[in-house]
Design a protein around this motif. Structure first.
Motif, PDB file in Angstrom:
ATOM      1  N   TYR A  35      -3.482 -42.502  27.253  1.00 48.75           N
ATOM      2  CA  TYR A  35      -3.634 -43.780  26.581  1.00 48.75           C
ATOM      3  C   TYR A  35      -4.549 -43.880  25.334  1.00 48.75           C
ATOM      4  O   TYR A  35      -4.132 -44.389  24.262  1.00 48.75           O
ATOM      5  CB  TYR A  35      -3.919 -44.990  27.545  1.00 48.75           C
ATOM      6  CG  TYR A  35      -3.881 -46.549  26.993  1.00 48.75           C
ATOM      7  CD1 TYR A  35      -2.835 -47.016  26.483  1.00 48.75           C
ATOM      8  CD2 TYR A  35      -4.945 -47.189  26.818  1.00 48.75           C
ATOM      9  CE1 TYR A  35      -2.694 -48.221  25.925  1.00 48.75           C
ATOM     10  CE2 TYR A  35      -5.178 -48.349  26.380  1.00 48.75           C
ATOM     11  CZ  TYR A  35      -3.908 -48.957  26.026  1.00 48.75           C
ATOM     12  OH  TYR A  35      -3.845 -50.371  25.480  1.00 48.75           O
ATOM     13  N   PHE A  36      -5.531 -43.153  25.463  1.00 49.31           N
ATOM     14  CA  PHE A  36      -6.602 -42.982  24.341  1.00 49.31           C
ATOM     15  C   PHE A  36      -6.286 -41.702  23.395  1.00 49.31           C
ATOM     16  O   PHE A  36      -7.333 -41.368  22.700  1.00 49.31           O
ATOM     17  CB  PHE A  36      -7.943 -42.913  25.018  1.00 49.31           C
ATOM     18  CG  PHE A  36      -8.419 -44.181  25.472  1.00 49.31           C
ATOM     19  CD1 PHE A  36      -8.604 -45.243  24.754  1.00 49.31           C
ATOM     20  CD2 PHE A  36      -8.283 -44.413  26.750  1.00 49.31           C
ATOM     21  CE1 PHE A  36      -8.599 -46.655  25.476  1.00 49.31           C
ATOM     22  CE2 PHE A  36      -8.565 -45.681  27.530  1.00 49.31           C
ATOM     23  CZ  PHE A  36      -8.693 -46.876  26.589  1.00 49.31           C
ATOM     24  N   LYS A  37      -5.296 -41.062  23.637  1.00 53.10           N
ATOM     25  CA  LYS A  37      -4.926 -39.813  22.523  1.00 53.10           C
ATOM     26  C   LYS A  37      -4.356 -40.375  21.364  1.00 53.10           C
ATOM     27  O   LYS A  37      -3.334 -41.254  21.202  1.00 53.10           O
ATOM     28  CB  LYS A  37      -4.085 -38.849  23.339  1.00 53.10           C
ATOM     29  CG  LYS A  37      -4.778 -37.925  24.547  1.00 53.10           C
ATOM     30  CD  LYS A  37      -3.962 -37.191  25.243  1.00 53.10           C
ATOM     31  CE  LYS A  37      -4.699 -36.283  26.247  1.00 53.10           C
ATOM     32  NZ  LYS A  37      -3.948 -35.221  26.863  1.00 53.10           N
ATOM     33  N   ILE A  38      -4.680 -39.770  20.254  1.00 59.80           N
ATOM     34  CA  ILE A  38      -4.371 -40.316  18.929  1.00 59.80           C
ATOM     35  C   ILE A  38      -2.725 -40.087  18.739  1.00 59.80           C
ATOM     36  O   ILE A  38      -2.341 -38.896  18.892  1.00 59.80           O
ATOM     37  CB  ILE A  38      -5.054 -39.565  17.822  1.00 59.80           C
ATOM     38  CG1 ILE A  38      -6.468 -39.871  17.909  1.00 59.80           C
ATOM     39  CG2 ILE A  38      -4.287 -40.164  16.558  1.00 59.80           C
ATOM     40  CD1 ILE A  38      -7.327 -39.339  17.122  1.00 59.80           C
ATOM     41  N   ARG A  39      -2.138 -41.230  18.447  1.00 62.30           N
ATOM     42  CA  ARG A  39      -0.412 -41.169  18.335  1.00 62.30           C
ATOM     43  C   ARG A  39      -0.100 -41.306  16.905  1.00 62.30           C
ATOM     44  O   ARG A  39       0.832 -41.138  16.273  1.00 62.30           O
ATOM     45  CB  ARG A  39      -0.032 -42.161  19.177  1.00 62.30           C
ATOM     46  CG  ARG A  39       0.088 -41.829  20.671  1.00 62.30           C
ATOM     47  CD  ARG A  39       0.561 -42.547  21.623  1.00 62.30           C
ATOM     48  NE  ARG A  39       0.536 -42.382  22.890  1.00 62.30           N
ATOM     49  CZ  ARG A  39       0.899 -42.965  23.935  1.00 62.30           C
ATOM     50  NH1 ARG A  39       1.599 -44.054  23.786  1.00 62.30           N
ATOM     51  NH2 ARG A  39       0.826 -42.653  25.373  1.00 62.30           N
ATOM     52  N   ASP A  40      -1.064 -42.222  16.001  1.00 58.23           N
ATOM     53  CA  ASP A  40      -0.636 -42.714  14.667  1.00 58.23           C
ATOM     54  C   ASP A  40      -1.819 -42.560  13.875  1.00 58.23           C
ATOM     55  O   ASP A  40      -2.939 -42.837  14.038  1.00 58.23           O
ATOM     56  CB  ASP A  40      -0.277 -44.096  14.828  1.00 58.23           C
ATOM     57  CG  ASP A  40       0.448 -44.547  13.448  1.00 58.23           C
ATOM     58  OD1 ASP A  40       0.774 -43.725  12.651  1.00 58.23           O
ATOM     59  OD2 ASP A  40       0.181 -45.957  13.295  1.00 58.23           O
ATOM     60  N   ILE A  41      -1.662 -42.174  12.509  1.00 58.31           N
ATOM     61  CA  ILE A  41      -2.808 -41.987  11.636  1.00 58.31           C
ATOM     62  C   ILE A  41      -2.240 -42.828  10.410  1.00 58.31           C
ATOM     63  O   ILE A  41      -1.329 -42.575   9.551  1.00 58.31           O
ATOM     64  CB  ILE A  41      -3.154 -40.612  11.176  1.00 58.31           C
ATOM     65  CG1 ILE A  41      -3.619 -39.932  12.564  1.00 58.31           C
ATOM     66  CG2 ILE A  41      -4.169 -40.652  10.088  1.00 58.31           C
ATOM     67  CD1 ILE A  41      -3.826 -38.330  12.208  1.00 58.31           C
ATOM     68  N   MET A  42      -3.018 -43.982  10.139  1.00 63.94           N
ATOM     69  CA  MET A  42      -2.648 -44.738   8.877  1.00 63.94           C
ATOM     70  C   MET A  42      -3.579 -44.244   7.699  1.00 63.94           C
ATOM     71  O   MET A  42      -5.006 -44.034   7.870  1.00 63.94           O
ATOM     72  CB  MET A  42      -3.075 -46.043   9.495  1.00 63.94           C
ATOM     73  CG  MET A  42      -1.827 -46.524  10.573  1.00 63.94           C
ATOM     74  SD  MET A  42      -2.329 -48.422  11.006  1.00 63.94           S
ATOM     75  CE  MET A  42      -4.198 -48.338  11.364  1.00 63.94           C
ATOM     76  N   PHE A  43      -3.083 -44.367   6.565  1.00 67.67           N
ATOM     77  CA  PHE A  43      -3.810 -44.194   5.283  1.00 67.67           C
ATOM     78  C   PHE A  43      -3.951 -45.356   4.310  1.00 67.67           C
ATOM     79  O   PHE A  43      -3.014 -46.224   4.174  1.00 67.67           O
ATOM     80  CB  PHE A  43      -2.943 -43.020   4.503  1.00 67.67           C
ATOM     81  CG  PHE A  43      -2.900 -41.799   5.461  1.00 67.67           C
ATOM     82  CD1 PHE A  43      -3.993 -40.858   5.642  1.00 67.67           C
ATOM     83  CD2 PHE A  43      -1.626 -41.535   6.066  1.00 67.67           C
ATOM     84  CE1 PHE A  43      -3.905 -39.537   6.236  1.00 67.67           C
ATOM     85  CE2 PHE A  43      -1.765 -40.317   6.861  1.00 67.67           C
ATOM     86  CZ  PHE A  43      -2.738 -39.558   6.939  1.00 67.67           C
ATOM     87  N   LYS A  44      -4.917 -45.233   3.583  1.00 66.43           N
ATOM     88  CA  LYS A  44      -5.105 -46.370   2.431  1.00 66.43           C
ATOM     89  C   LYS A  44      -5.647 -45.659   1.216  1.00 66.43           C
ATOM     90  O   LYS A  44      -6.757 -44.591   1.423  1.00 66.43           O
ATOM     91  CB  LYS A  44      -6.238 -47.344   2.879  1.00 66.43           C
ATOM     92  CG  LYS A  44      -6.413 -48.428   1.777  1.00 66.43           C
ATOM     93  CD  LYS A  44      -7.473 -49.475   2.127  1.00 66.43           C
ATOM     94  CE  LYS A  44      -7.836 -50.172   0.756  1.00 66.43           C
ATOM     95  NZ  LYS A  44      -8.722 -51.292   1.279  1.00 66.43           N
ATOM     96  N   GLY A  45      -5.206 -45.756  -0.117  1.00 65.27           N
ATOM     97  CA  GLY A  45      -5.618 -45.188  -1.144  1.00 65.27           C
ATOM     98  C   GLY A  45      -4.849 -43.762  -1.536  1.00 65.27           C
ATOM     99  O   GLY A  45      -5.026 -43.131  -2.475  1.00 65.27           O
ATOM    100  N   VAL A  46      -3.946 -43.199  -0.429  1.00 67.70           N
ATOM    101  CA  VAL A  46      -3.364 -42.158  -0.638  1.00 67.70           C
ATOM    102  C   VAL A  46      -1.751 -42.184   0.042  1.00 67.70           C
ATOM    103  O   VAL A  46      -1.862 -42.857   0.905  1.00 67.70           O
ATOM    104  CB  VAL A  46      -4.040 -40.857  -0.136  1.00 67.70           C
ATOM    105  CG1 VAL A  46      -4.073 -41.000   1.385  1.00 67.70           C
ATOM    106  CG2 VAL A  46      -3.292 -39.532  -0.435  1.00 67.70           C
ATOM    107  N   ASP A  47      -0.913 -41.591  -0.666  1.00 63.96           N
ATOM    108  CA  ASP A  47       0.531 -41.630   0.002  1.00 63.96           C
ATOM    109  C   ASP A  47       0.575 -41.104   1.348  1.00 63.96           C
ATOM    110  O   ASP A  47       1.102 -41.421   2.243  1.00 63.96           O
ATOM    111  CB  ASP A  47       1.500 -40.864  -1.119  1.00 63.96           C
ATOM    112  CG  ASP A  47       1.618 -41.926  -2.433  1.00 63.96           C
ATOM    113  OD1 ASP A  47       1.443 -42.998  -2.141  1.00 63.96           O
ATOM    114  OD2 ASP A  47       2.017 -41.293  -3.465  1.00 63.96           O
TER     115      ASP A  47
END
Length: 242
Positions: A35-47
């Motif tokens: 449940y706590f394993k990273i599945r999604d990475i969101m970005f701001k300031g870069v495509d």
């Protein structure tokens, strides 16, 4: 004075230790859950940046400071990269871009920001109209993107750029190049090659004087070879008339 029986005191300590170890044990179990394993990475300031190697990592065990430093080394065009945990399984990565003040010509072109940090030239920036800084070839050896170069000539170049940008009268002038190879003879070239000799002292005052001179000579600027502000009185040198 109240006195606790030795057995009671020992019992309380054992209870606290038991609770402490139970909480720690439960924490380790929770941290290792899928449940706590990273599945999604969101970005701001870069495509898009490839941080896929973090997918599947436990969100609690990722060293955010270490990862920020690592990513900064790979992407020098960003002044700061901040990673934030979003429970249960997402990371938010904020890329804060550096603001280039000029372009330095070395064995290749680099940008420089107000912190004297060199960084790679973003695509298309060479045609952006930023001032080109010359004369640093023998001052900066093996330039590394992301490194600060606190040297006299570069500080002078940035001081000149800042003062020119601060003066509203220069909005209509194109700052072409700044030559700081010899600080005492530092020059700025504007528009179609008009040279302004500034030196390295009292830059703000000299820019103010220059502003007034350019207003007074606006119609004759095509006939001026250079304006010398290094000494007490401004000197205007005219082009040779054939």
């Amino acid at each position: 004075r109240l006195k606790f029986p030795l057995k009671l005191t020992g019992g309380i300590i054992i209870i606290f230790l038991t609770i402490f170890f139970i909480i720690g044990y439960l924490g380790r179990i929770l941290r290792n859950l899928e449940y706590f394993k990273i599945r999604d990475i969101m970005f701001k300031g870069v495509d898009s940046v490839d941080l896929s190697y973090l997918n599947g990592s436990n969100i609690f065990t990722v060293d955010l400071q270490k990862e920020s430093s690592h990513i900064s080394e790979l992407y020098s065009t960003y002044k700061k990269i901040k990673l934030i945990r979003i429970l249960p399984n997402r990371l938010f990565v904020d890329f804060i871009s550096r603001k280039p003040l000029g372009i330095i010509k070395l064995y290749r072109y680099f940008c420089v920001d107000e912190d004297l940090t060199l960084f790679d030239l973003p695509a298309g920036l060479q045609e952006s109209g930023l001032p080109l800084i010359l004369g640093l070839d023998i001052k900066i050896f093996g330039p590394k993107p992301g490194k600060i170069y606190n040297i006299r000539e570069l500080r002078l170049a940035l001081d000149i750029i800042k003062e020119l940008n601060r003066n509203r009268n220069f909005k209509n002038y194109k700052i072409k190049t700044i030559d700081v190879a010899k600080p005492g003879m530092a020059s700025v070239f504007i528009n179609e090659g008009l040279e302004i000799k500034l030196g390295e002292d009292s830059i703000g005052s000299k820019i103010n004087i220059l502003s007034g001179l350019l207003n007074q000579t606006r119609k004759e600027q095509g006939n001026i070879k250079y304006i010398d502000l290094r000494f007490g009185e401004p000197v205007i040198k005219l082009k040779d008339v054939q």
